[in-house]
Structures are given as structure tokens and as C-alpha cells.
Design a protein around this motif. Structure first.
Motif, PDB file in Angstrom:
ATOM      1  N   VAL A 166       0.675  -1.342   0.062  1.00  0.00           N
ATOM      2  CA  VAL A 166       0.127   0.129  -0.182  1.00  0.00           C
ATOM      3  C   VAL A 166       1.054   1.190  -0.007  1.00  0.00           C
ATOM      4  CG1 VAL A 166      -1.720   1.520   1.193  1.00  0.00           C
ATOM      5  CG2 VAL A 166      -1.996  -1.123   1.158  1.00  0.00           C
ATOM      6  N   LYS A 167       0.474   2.352  -0.975  1.00  0.00           N
ATOM      7  CA  LYS A 167       1.291   3.452  -0.814  1.00  0.00           C
ATOM      8  C   LYS A 167       0.535   4.607  -0.404  1.00  0.00           C
ATOM      9  CE  LYS A 167       4.640   6.249  -2.321  1.00  0.00           C
ATOM     10  NZ  LYS A 167       6.118   6.295  -1.943  1.00  0.00           N
ATOM     11  N   LYS A 168       1.213   5.161   0.499  1.00  0.00           N
ATOM     12  CA  LYS A 168       0.514   6.503   1.163  1.00  0.00           C
ATOM     13  C   LYS A 168       1.549   7.621   1.101  1.00  0.00           C
ATOM     14  CE  LYS A 168      -1.451   3.957   5.148  1.00  0.00           C
ATOM     15  NZ  LYS A 168      -1.583   4.086   6.756  1.00  0.00           N
ATOM     16  N   PHE A 169       0.736   8.459   0.498  1.00  0.00           N
ATOM     17  CA  PHE A 169       1.706  10.037   0.072  1.00  0.00           C
ATOM     18  C   PHE A 169       0.679  11.167   0.227  1.00  0.00           C
ATOM     19  CE2 PHE A 169      -0.751   8.756  -3.779  1.00  0.00           C
ATOM     20  CZ  PHE A 169      -1.130   9.914  -4.422  1.00  0.00           C
ATOM     21  N   THR A 170       1.168  12.207   0.387  1.00  0.00           N
ATOM     22  CA  THR A 170       0.533  13.591   0.505  1.00  0.00           C
ATOM     23  C   THR A 170       0.822  14.561  -0.540  1.00  0.00           C
ATOM     24  OG1 THR A 170       2.285  14.451   1.891  1.00  0.00           O
ATOM     25  CG2 THR A 170       0.750  13.249   2.965  1.00  0.00           C
ATOM     26  N   VAL A 171      -0.162  15.303  -0.537  1.00  0.00           N
ATOM     27  CA  VAL A 171       0.105  16.487  -1.598  1.00  0.00           C
ATOM     28  C   VAL A 171      -0.128  17.773  -0.889  1.00  0.00           C
ATOM     29  CG1 VAL A 171      -0.962  17.694  -3.834  1.00  0.00           C
ATOM     30  CG2 VAL A 171      -0.859  15.350  -3.586  1.00  0.00           C
ATOM     31  N   SER A 172       0.772  18.871  -0.891  1.00  0.00           N
ATOM     32  CA  SER A 172       0.380  19.893  -0.124  1.00  0.00           C
ATOM     33  C   SER A 172       0.235  21.297  -1.016  1.00  0.00           C
ATOM     34  CB  SER A 172       1.701  20.104   0.861  1.00  0.00           C
ATOM     35  OG  SER A 172       1.871  19.326   1.832  1.00  0.00           O
ATOM     36  N   VAL A 173      -0.598  21.990  -0.827  1.00  0.00           N
ATOM     37  CA  VAL A 173      -0.763  23.502  -1.593  1.00  0.00           C
ATOM     38  C   VAL A 173      -0.500  24.546  -0.481  1.00  0.00           C
ATOM     39  CG1 VAL A 173      -2.519  24.606  -2.858  1.00  0.00           C
ATOM     40  CG2 VAL A 173      -2.241  22.297  -2.972  1.00  0.00           C
ATOM     41  N   THR A 174       0.267  25.464  -1.028  1.00  0.00           N
ATOM     42  CA  THR A 174       0.569  26.694  -0.045  1.00  0.00           C
ATOM     43  C   THR A 174       0.063  27.853  -0.935  1.00  0.00           C
ATOM     44  OG1 THR A 174       2.557  25.802   0.731  1.00  0.00           O
ATOM     45  CG2 THR A 174       2.425  28.089   1.055  1.00  0.00           C
TER      46      THR A 174
ATOM     47  N   CYS B  76      -2.296  23.896   2.904  1.00  0.00           N
ATOM     48  CA  CYS B  76      -3.404  22.605   3.067  1.00  0.00           C
ATOM     49  C   CYS B  76      -2.665  21.591   2.519  1.00  0.00           C
ATOM     50  CB  CYS B  76      -4.705  23.077   2.257  1.00  0.00           C
ATOM     51  SG  CYS B  76      -5.395  24.661   3.016  1.00  0.00           S
ATOM     52  N   THR B  77      -2.958  20.462   3.077  1.00  0.00           N
ATOM     53  CA  THR B  77      -2.490  19.190   2.798  1.00  0.00           C
ATOM     54  C   THR B  77      -3.233  18.092   2.571  1.00  0.00           C
ATOM     55  OG1 THR B  77      -0.101  19.680   3.885  1.00  0.00           O
ATOM     56  CG2 THR B  77      -0.711  17.217   3.384  1.00  0.00           C
ATOM     57  N   ALA B  78      -3.268  17.220   1.704  1.00  0.00           N
ATOM     58  CA  ALA B  78      -4.330  16.225   1.449  1.00  0.00           C
ATOM     59  C   ALA B  78      -3.559  14.945   1.456  1.00  0.00           C
ATOM     60  CB  ALA B  78      -4.784  16.240   0.020  1.00  0.00           C
ATOM     61  N   SER B  79      -4.067  13.919   2.097  1.00  0.00           N
ATOM     62  CA  SER B  79      -3.394  12.561   2.318  1.00  0.00           C
ATOM     63  C   SER B  79      -4.120  11.569   1.194  1.00  0.00           C
ATOM     64  CB  SER B  79      -3.819  12.139   3.772  1.00  0.00           C
ATOM     65  OG  SER B  79      -3.024  12.972   4.743  1.00  0.00           O
ATOM     66  N   PHE B  80      -3.423  10.758   0.521  1.00  0.00           N
ATOM     67  CA  PHE B  80      -3.774   9.711  -0.177  1.00  0.00           C
ATOM     68  C   PHE B  80      -3.193   8.275   0.180  1.00  0.00           C
ATOM     69  CE2 PHE B  80      -3.867  13.675  -2.370  1.00  0.00           C
ATOM     70  CZ  PHE B  80      -4.987  13.810  -2.863  1.00  0.00           C
ATOM     71  N   THR B  81      -4.093   7.442  -0.181  1.00  0.00           N
ATOM     72  CA  THR B  81      -3.618   5.823   0.086  1.00  0.00           C
ATOM     73  C   THR B  81      -4.194   5.197  -0.954  1.00  0.00           C
ATOM     74  OG1 THR B  81      -4.070   6.313   2.617  1.00  0.00           O
ATOM     75  CG2 THR B  81      -3.851   3.894   1.774  1.00  0.00           C
ATOM     76  N   VAL B  82      -3.007   4.428  -1.511  1.00  0.00           N
ATOM     77  CA  VAL B  82      -3.551   3.466  -2.833  1.00  0.00           C
ATOM     78  C   VAL B  82      -2.948   2.023  -2.519  1.00  0.00           C
ATOM     79  CG1 VAL B  82      -3.175   3.240  -5.256  1.00  0.00           C
ATOM     80  CG2 VAL B  82      -2.966   5.578  -4.244  1.00  0.00           C
ATOM     81  N   ASP B  83      -4.078   1.289  -2.679  1.00  0.00           N
ATOM     82  CA  ASP B  83      -3.642  -0.280  -2.420  1.00  0.00           C
ATOM     83  C   ASP B  83      -3.768  -1.091  -3.886  1.00  0.00           C
ATOM     84  OD1 ASP B  83      -3.947  -2.999  -2.096  1.00  0.00           O
ATOM     85  OD2 ASP B  83      -4.863  -2.960  -0.223  1.00  0.00           O
ATOM     86  N   PRO B  84      -2.512  -1.278  -4.520  1.00  0.00           N
ATOM     87  CA  PRO B  84      -2.689  -1.824  -5.880  1.00  0.00           C
ATOM     88  C   PRO B  84      -3.697  -2.895  -6.162  1.00  0.00           C
ATOM     89  CG  PRO B  84      -0.469  -1.477  -4.968  1.00  0.00           C
ATOM     90  CD  PRO B  84      -1.420  -1.342  -3.881  1.00  0.00           C
ATOM     91  N   LYS B  85      -3.976  -3.808  -5.280  1.00  0.00           N
ATOM     92  CA  LYS B  85      -4.998  -4.888  -5.428  1.00  0.00           C
ATOM     93  C   LYS B  85      -6.454  -4.392  -5.157  1.00  0.00           C
ATOM     94  CE  LYS B  85      -1.775  -8.718  -4.637  1.00  0.00           C
ATOM     95  NZ  LYS B  85      -1.393 -10.066  -3.851  1.00  0.00           N
ATOM     96  N   VAL B  86      -6.595  -3.287  -4.681  1.00  0.00           N
ATOM     97  CA  VAL B  86      -8.009  -2.657  -4.432  1.00  0.00           C
ATOM     98  C   VAL B  86      -8.238  -1.662  -5.356  1.00  0.00           C
ATOM     99  CG1 VAL B  86      -9.539  -1.725  -2.795  1.00  0.00           C
ATOM    100  CG2 VAL B  86      -7.910  -3.437  -1.958  1.00  0.00           C
ATOM    101  N   ASP B  87      -7.404  -0.637  -5.714  1.00  0.00           N
ATOM    102  CA  ASP B  87      -7.462   0.364  -6.423  1.00  0.00           C
ATOM    103  C   ASP B  87      -6.937   0.552  -7.707  1.00  0.00           C
ATOM    104  OD1 ASP B  87      -8.846   1.813  -3.884  1.00  0.00           O
ATOM    105  OD2 ASP B  87      -6.632   1.892  -3.381  1.00  0.00           O
ATOM    106  N   LEU B  88      -6.065  -0.735  -8.139  1.00  0.00           N
ATOM    107  CA  LEU B  88      -5.429  -0.670  -9.403  1.00  0.00           C
ATOM    108  C   LEU B  88      -5.800  -2.205 -10.300  1.00  0.00           C
ATOM    109  CD1 LEU B  88      -2.048   0.876  -8.297  1.00  0.00           C
ATOM    110  CD2 LEU B  88      -3.906   1.958  -9.531  1.00  0.00           C
ATOM    111  N   PRO B  89      -6.735  -2.546  -9.993  1.00  0.00           N
ATOM    112  CA  PRO B  89      -7.043  -3.811 -10.826  1.00  0.00           C
ATOM    113  C   PRO B  89      -7.169  -3.502 -12.502  1.00  0.00           C
ATOM    114  CG  PRO B  89      -9.175  -3.175  -9.853  1.00  0.00           C
ATOM    115  CD  PRO B  89      -7.986  -2.124  -9.363  1.00  0.00           C
ATOM    116  N   TYR B  90      -6.344  -4.161 -13.222  1.00  0.00           N
ATOM    117  CA  TYR B  90      -6.632  -3.855 -14.730  1.00  0.00           C
ATOM    118  C   TYR B  90      -6.528  -2.597 -14.986  1.00  0.00           C
ATOM    119  CZ  TYR B  90      -8.877  -8.501 -13.257  1.00  0.00           C
ATOM    120  OH  TYR B  90      -9.087  -9.667 -12.802  1.00  0.00           O
ATOM    121  N   SER B  91      -5.531  -1.939 -14.559  1.00  0.00           N
ATOM    122  CA  SER B  91      -5.386  -0.543 -14.851  1.00  0.00           C
ATOM    123  C   SER B  91      -3.984   0.007 -15.095  1.00  0.00           C
ATOM    124  CB  SER B  91      -5.956   0.213 -13.569  1.00  0.00           C
ATOM    125  OG  SER B  91      -5.241  -0.198 -12.302  1.00  0.00           O
TER     126      SER B  91
END
Length: 246
Positions: free
Chosen positions: A53-61, A94-109
Motif C-alpha cells: 500500500v502506498k501512502k503519500f501527501t499533496v501540499s498546496v501553499t 493545506c495538505t491532502a492525504s492519499f492511500t492507494v492499495d494496488p490490489k484494491v484500487d488498481l485492478p486491470y489498470s
């Protein structure tokens, strides 16, 4: 009069949460609010393999003479890829947090790999706002691996060394690593007494992602393959394989 709407449909497997976002429209705003900085994943591309699982953030100032009230941050990319994250603000950032699970969010993609963009709507405390559909770009990539094997070991000086390897990358269709075909990879050498690798030649992967070439043995040292990466796949360099030259 300005309008904001929530997305009626979140397109693609990457629609991870349903936060309110601006309707698709050209960049715009009201008042003196400006976006001064956007940072994705600490300045690094977002790379996903086949299971972790990949977790990352995006910050906008942003900047406004009244201060920043809040923001909505979303991401969009190829293959109808779309993500929204939970956003929190502290001061002007302002910071947004994202979580991506390849087997849940990336099937056939696999089509999701490539260039993505940050969409940001920022509200100021006095009612001013700014909306930028492509506030920043970044790469969303399929993880890669590079191997190497130099033989025979040891070898007599002047004799031929065969250097093989395999360049592979994550496949989000079946969650396995497959050979990356038709890619140019550098064969590099480092003398035992040196700390620096030098490129000897460039080799192209075959239809299975395999690499194979020959060189003459001259001195003791390490051989490795180094792949520079593409827009969909990050760079990968094998750990040097030591060859003792007699």
C-alpha cells in the motif's frame, strides 16, 4: 457569482473518497488569492508495486491578505484515473492525504501509469478564492526491478565475460512483475579500486525483458545494468556483480 459542486460520479478505480471538488472548468478565481507552491510526495514521483500500500501527501501553499480558510485537492491522470484525498489546513498550507492499495484500487489498470496533475481549489477567509486545474504535474509509475549476472567468475584476463540481466516492472493486471521490452539499458563497470561507475555500452531488452552482452575481462571490478526510467516506469539499477580477473 461563483459555483462549486460535488462530483456526481467519481471515475476510475482510483476514486478513493468522495470529498467535494470543483466542477471541471477553466482556471479561475476571485480576489487576490494565489497559489505559491505545490508539493507531491515530498518532491518524488509516486511509485507502486504489486502489493504494498502506498501512502503519500499533496501540499498546496497559498497566499491571501485575509489568510487561508480551506482547500479541496484532487488528482487526475491518464486512463480516467482520479483521486481525492482528505484535506487539512495549517496556516497557509493545506495538505491532502492519499492511500492507494494496488490490489484494491488498481485492478486491470496499467493505463493509470504516466503523468498526473494536481487540481486545487483554495478559499480565503474574506471570500476570495482560486481554482487551478493543473497546479502541478507528477509521475504515477509502475515499480521496476533490474538484475545482473556477470560470468564466469573468476575469469582470466583478456577472456570474454557474459553479462546478463532482466528488467521488469509491476503489472497491475495480474499483480506480477513482467519483462519490460525494447528498453535501452546501460552496462556499467566500476574498478575494484574506484567508487565511480562508467558506462561501457548500451544494451536493449528483448521481447522478455532480458539483457545479454559480452565484454573482455581486464581488471577486477563490478558490473551492473542501469535503466534510466520512462514516464510510466522509474529508474532501476542493479547491485554490482563482482568479477575477479586472474
Amino acid at each position: 457569482m461563483r459555483m462549486r459542486t460535488s462530483a456526481a460520479v467519481l471515475t476510475g478505480a482510483l476514486a478513493l473518497s468522495a470529498l467535494a471538488i470543483p466542477a471541471a472548468q477553466a482556471d479561475g478565481g476571485y480576489g487576490n488569492t494565489t497559489i505559491t507552491k505545490v508539493t507531491v510526495n515530498g518532491g518524488k514521483n509516486v511509485v507502486l508495486g504489486t502489493s504494498a500500500v502506498k501512502k503519500f501527501t499533496v501540499s498546496v501553499t497559498a497566499k491571501d491578505n485575509s489568510g487561508i480558510k480551506g482547500a479541496d485537492i484532487a488528482l487526475h491522470g491518464p486512463g480516467f484515473g482520479y483521486m481525492t484525498g482528505k484535506t487539512r489546513c495549517s496556516g497557509s498550507t493545506c495538505t491532502a492525504s492519499f492511500t492507494v492499495d494496488p490490489k484494491v484500487d488498481l485492478p486491470y489498470s496499467n493505463d493509470y501509469a504516466g503523468t498526473w496533475y494536481v487540481d486545487a481549489w483554495v478559499d480565503a477567509k474574506d471570500g476570495d478564492y482560486i481554482w487551478k486545474e493543473k497546479a502541478r504535474s507528477f509521475k504515477f509509475q509502475r515499480a521496476s526491478k533490474q538484475t545482473v549476472n556477470a560470468s564466469p567468475e573468476p575469469v582470466k584476463k583478456g577472456k570474454t565475460i557474459t553479462v546478463t540481466g532482466w528488467l521488469s516492472r509491476a503489472n497491475w493486471d495480474d499483480f506480477k512483475y513482467h519483462g519490460y521490452t525494447g528498453q535501452s539499458v546501460k552496462l556499467q563497470f566500476r574498478k575494484k579500486s574506484s567508487k565511480t561507475y562508467t558506462t561501457v555500452k548500451t544494451v536493449k531488452t528483448n521481447s522478455k525483458g532480458d539483457l545479454k552482452t559480452t565484454v573482455k575481462a581486464s581488471v577486477d571490478g563490478y558490473w551492473r545494468y542501469s535503466f534510466a526510467g520512462t514516464s510510466t516506469t522509474p529508474a532501476a539499477t542493479a547491485t554490482g556483480d563482482y568479477v575477479d580477473v586472474k
